[in-house]
Scaffold this motif. Structure first.
Motif, PDB file in Angstrom:
ATOM      1  N   PHE A 137      -5.476  -5.068  15.911  1.00 41.42           N
ATOM      2  CA  PHE A 137      -6.040  -3.767  15.576  1.00 41.42           C
ATOM      3  C   PHE A 137      -7.495  -3.942  15.189  1.00 41.42           C
ATOM      4  N   VAL A 138      -8.352  -3.038  15.658  1.00 46.44           N
ATOM      5  CA  VAL A 138      -9.690  -2.921  15.088  1.00 46.44           C
ATOM      6  C   VAL A 138      -9.509  -2.117  13.806  1.00 46.44           C
ATOM      7  N   VAL A 139     -10.019  -2.642  12.706  1.00 42.71           N
ATOM      8  CA  VAL A 139      -9.917  -1.973  11.412  1.00 42.71           C
ATOM      9  C   VAL A 139     -11.329  -1.762  10.881  1.00 42.71           C
ATOM     10  N   ILE A 140     -11.632  -0.515  10.564  1.00 39.83           N
ATOM     11  CA  ILE A 140     -12.938  -0.165  10.008  1.00 39.83           C
ATOM     12  C   ILE A 140     -12.705   0.287   8.578  1.00 39.83           C
ATOM     13  N   ASP A 141     -13.312  -0.447   7.650  1.00 39.18           N
ATOM     14  CA  ASP A 141     -13.174  -0.072   6.253  1.00 39.18           C
ATOM     15  C   ASP A 141     -14.466  -0.363   5.505  1.00 39.18           C
ATOM     16  N   ARG A 142     -14.401  -0.385   4.190  1.00 41.01           N
ATOM     17  CA  ARG A 142     -15.581  -0.452   3.345  1.00 41.01           C
ATOM     18  C   ARG A 142     -15.819  -1.859   2.820  1.00 41.01           C
ATOM     19  N   GLY A 143     -17.070  -2.267   2.900  1.00 37.23           N
ATOM     20  CA  GLY A 143     -17.515  -3.486   2.246  1.00 37.23           C
ATOM     21  C   GLY A 143     -18.555  -3.123   1.196  1.00 37.23           C
ATOM     22  N   GLY A 144     -18.790  -4.019   0.256  1.00 33.38           N
ATOM     23  CA  GLY A 144     -19.787  -3.765  -0.785  1.00 33.38           C
ATOM     24  C   GLY A 144     -19.211  -3.943  -2.167  1.00 33.38           C
ATOM     25  N   ARG A 145     -20.013  -3.610  -3.152  1.00 36.20           N
ATOM     26  CA  ARG A 145     -19.621  -3.778  -4.547  1.00 36.20           C
ATOM     27  C   ARG A 145     -18.499  -2.825  -4.939  1.00 36.20           C
ATOM     28  N   GLY A 146     -17.767  -3.240  -5.961  1.00 32.51           N
ATOM     29  CA  GLY A 146     -16.723  -2.390  -6.520  1.00 32.51           C
ATOM     30  C   GLY A 146     -15.339  -2.840  -6.119  1.00 32.51           C
ATOM     31  N   GLU A 147     -14.374  -2.529  -6.953  1.00 36.94           N
ATOM     32  CA  GLU A 147     -12.970  -2.860  -6.689  1.00 36.94           C
ATOM     33  C   GLU A 147     -12.374  -1.784  -5.793  1.00 36.94           C
ATOM     34  N   ASN A 148     -11.997  -2.173  -4.571  1.00 41.14           N
ATOM     35  CA  ASN A 148     -11.540  -1.199  -3.587  1.00 41.14           C
ATOM     36  C   ASN A 148     -10.088  -1.431  -3.164  1.00 41.14           C
ATOM     37  N   LEU A 149      -9.283  -1.969  -4.051  1.00 41.66           N
ATOM     38  CA  LEU A 149      -7.871  -2.159  -3.746  1.00 41.66           C
ATOM     39  C   LEU A 149      -7.047  -1.939  -5.000  1.00 41.66           C
ATOM     40  N   GLU A 150      -6.034  -1.090  -4.875  1.00 40.74           N
ATOM     41  CA  GLU A 150      -5.059  -0.873  -5.933  1.00 40.74           C
ATOM     42  C   GLU A 150      -3.687  -0.928  -5.287  1.00 40.74           C
ATOM     43  N   GLU A 151      -2.777  -1.701  -5.868  1.00 37.01           N
ATOM     44  CA  GLU A 151      -1.420  -1.835  -5.346  1.00 37.01           C
ATOM     45  C   GLU A 151      -0.420  -1.212  -6.316  1.00 37.01           C
ATOM     46  N   HIS A 152       0.660  -0.682  -5.738  1.00 42.95           N
ATOM     47  CA  HIS A 152       1.751  -0.135  -6.547  1.00 42.95           C
ATOM     48  C   HIS A 152       3.059  -0.681  -5.999  1.00 42.95           C
ATOM     49  N   PHE A 153       3.880  -1.257  -6.886  1.00 44.99           N
ATOM     50  CA  PHE A 153       5.182  -1.783  -6.506  1.00 44.99           C
ATOM     51  C   PHE A 153       6.259  -0.823  -7.004  1.00 44.99           C
ATOM     52  N   PHE A 154       7.105  -0.358  -6.077  1.00 51.96           N
ATOM     53  CA  PHE A 154       8.184   0.563  -6.425  1.00 51.96           C
ATOM     54  C   PHE A 154       9.296  -0.197  -7.151  1.00 51.96           C
ATOM     55  N   GLU A 155       9.882   0.445  -8.126  1.00 44.20           N
ATOM     56  CA  GLU A 155      10.955  -0.185  -8.895  1.00 44.20           C
ATOM     57  C   GLU A 155      12.142  -0.538  -7.999  1.00 44.20           C
ATOM     58  N   ASN A 156      12.605   0.414  -7.198  1.00 46.83           N
ATOM     59  CA  ASN A 156      13.761   0.177  -6.334  1.00 46.83           C
ATOM     60  C   ASN A 156      13.386   0.058  -4.859  1.00 46.83           C
ATOM     61  N   GLY A 157      12.245   0.547  -4.483  1.00 43.78           N
ATOM     62  CA  GLY A 157      11.847   0.515  -3.096  1.00 43.78           C
ATOM     63  C   GLY A 157      12.550   1.588  -2.271  1.00 43.78           C
ATOM     64  N   PHE A 158      12.300   1.561  -0.967  1.00 43.04           N
ATOM     65  CA  PHE A 158      12.845   2.543  -0.039  1.00 43.04           C
ATOM     66  C   PHE A 158      13.283   1.821   1.234  1.00 43.04           C
ATOM     67  N   ILE A 159      14.239   2.378   1.931  1.00 41.57           N
ATOM     68  CA  ILE A 159      14.630   1.892   3.256  1.00 41.57           C
ATOM     69  C   ILE A 159      13.999   2.827   4.283  1.00 41.57           C
ATOM     70  N   VAL A 160      13.207   2.273   5.197  1.00 43.56           N
ATOM     71  CA  VAL A 160      12.517   3.050   6.225  1.00 43.56           C
ATOM     72  C   VAL A 160      13.169   2.729   7.564  1.00 43.56           C
ATOM     73  N   ASP A 161      13.613   3.785   8.257  1.00 46.20           N
ATOM     74  CA  ASP A 161      14.281   3.583   9.541  1.00 46.20           C
ATOM     75  C   ASP A 161      14.291   4.906  10.315  1.00 46.20           C
ATOM     76  N   PHE A 162      14.678   4.829  11.573  1.00 52.56           N
ATOM     77  CA  PHE A 162      14.845   6.033  12.368  1.00 52.56           C
ATOM     78  C   PHE A 162      16.097   6.777  11.894  1.00 52.56           C
ATOM     79  N   ALA A 163      16.177   8.053  12.220  1.00 54.76           N
ATOM     80  CA  ALA A 163      17.347   8.860  11.843  1.00 54.76           C
ATOM     81  C   ALA A 163      18.606   8.248  12.422  1.00 54.76           C
ATOM     82  N   GLU A 164      19.682   8.406  11.673  1.00 54.07           N
ATOM     83  CA  GLU A 164      20.966   7.862  12.141  1.00 54.07           C
ATOM     84  C   GLU A 164      21.618   8.757  13.151  1.00 54.07           C
TER      85      GLU A 164
END
Length: 164
Positions: A137-164
């Protein structure tokens, strides 16, 4: 664990989170004596903060298997992030609304072959999620000063899938 159904990516459904990059709808015109077509101004790249500059990168993503156990999302408070596939293979785009500074229930979109996305500044999203085989993938994002990443971890998470 709560289940999230994968749905087709559309401009209307994705609008709260960013832009769909679709060459079929892009302004285009011939250049280089008609030997090339320019698809113009495909996304609004957001660059906040002092001394910001756009970065043009290539990400090589290993494929994910479905169903996917979604444990973490991230956001970039100082800039948008565009993902443009270098193949016509679809990929998964996971985003979540912001709810008082934390991500709400995620949504999972399947792109159409050849479509990309520009995830808006400060929008919660999953990691790059190719399906089927390794993809670039070509990815275009920001470079430069400052903190530009924040992560969040879900307590239980989720299951991602196509409809059954």
């Amino acid at each position: 664990m709560e289940r999230i159904e994968i749905i087709p990516l559309t401009e209307e459904l994705f609008a709260p989170f960013g832009e769909v990059i679709d060459l079929n709808k892009a302004e285009n015109y011939p250049i280089n004596n008609g030997m090339c077509t320019r698809f113009n101004d495909l996304a609004t790249i957001e660059l906040g903060g002092k001394d910001a500059r756009p970065l043009v990168n290539v990400f090589r993503g290993k494929p994910y298997d479905l169903p996917l156990h979604l444990k973490m999302v991230e956001r970039h408070p100082l800039g948008s992030q565009a993902f443009i596939p270098m193949t016509k293979r679809p990929f998964l785009v996971i985003v979540a609304p912001d709810t008082d500074g934390v991500p709400g229930k995620p949504l999972a979109f399947l792109t159409k072959p050849g479509h990309g996305v520009n995830i808006g500044q400060n929008v919660w999203h999953g990691v790059l999620t190719p399906l089927g085989e390794q993809s670039d993938f070509v990815v275009i994002d920001r470079g430069g000063r400052g903190e530009n990443l924040e992560e969040h971890f879900f307590e239980n998470g989720f299951i991602v899938d196509f409809a059954e």
